[in-house]
Design an enzyme around this catalytic site. Sequence first.
Site, PDB file in Angstrom:
ATOM      1  N   ARG A  25       0.845  -1.210   0.000  1.00  0.00           N
ATOM      2  CA  ARG A  25       0.000   0.000   0.000  1.00  0.00           C
ATOM      3  C   ARG A  25       0.876   1.255   0.000  1.00  0.00           C
ATOM      4  NH1 ARG A  25      -3.204  -3.633  -0.654  1.00  0.00           N
ATOM      5  NH2 ARG A  25      -2.753  -3.027  -2.771  1.00  0.00           N
ATOM      6  N   GLU A  40       2.187   1.555  -3.395  1.00  0.00           N
ATOM      7  CA  GLU A  40       1.092   1.994  -4.264  1.00  0.00           C
ATOM      8  C   GLU A  40       0.859   3.506  -4.147  1.00  0.00           C
ATOM      9  OE1 GLU A  40      -3.286   0.241  -5.229  1.00  0.00           O
ATOM     10  OE2 GLU A  40      -2.819   0.579  -3.110  1.00  0.00           O
ATOM     11  N   SER A  53      14.871  15.765   0.403  1.00  0.00           N
ATOM     12  CA  SER A  53      15.931  14.941   0.973  1.00  0.00           C
ATOM     13  C   SER A  53      15.358  13.799   1.800  1.00  0.00           C
ATOM     14  CB  SER A  53      16.832  15.794   1.862  1.00  0.00           C
ATOM     15  OG  SER A  53      17.806  14.986   2.488  1.00  0.00           O
TER      16      SER A  53
END
EC number: 4.2.1.104
Length: 183
Positions: free
Chosen positions: A118, A121, A144
Amino acid sequence: MFNLPYHCKALLTAKQERGLTFDDVAKAINKPEVWTTALFYGQASTDKSTAEAILKALGGEQFWTDYNDRLEAGQEKIDIRRVLNGLSGNGEENMGVKGMVTRGATFEVPPKDPVLYRLYEVLVVYGYSYKALIYEKFGDGIMSAIDFRTSLERKKDPKGDRVVITMDGKFLPYSDPSAWGTQ
């Protein structure tokens, strides 16, 4: 368990045996929870005094002695020196360079674990949105992951509790070609 350094397996075993959370350990050593968790999974190293504080938070030498005494024949005993060295960047996984951490070595792409997938994703779906918004708000550069802080909180919601993950990274602009000089 996936391929974790020796000291990480020992730390996770001690944490579980003692019934502690990562938050408990983080509070005991006065460090951020996510960073402390990263130590336990071999994604960071720390100074010797913090490493010693972690071992103390996990029960000190007596815990390790008692744990080793309970092992059955053939099970590997935990060597507290190896754990301390691994935490403080002097373990065999540091490949001869003090403090060197091989970040991401425990991660496969795409991840198979549902939680990690997830998160992956989110970057697949929203990555270009984040990139475009960083460009619009800051200019040409990156966020960063070195000068970086992150946290995770639980937020109550009538439709079901929410996971709030904050990523706080310093903006680093790409250099202007005029700064490159001529060749």
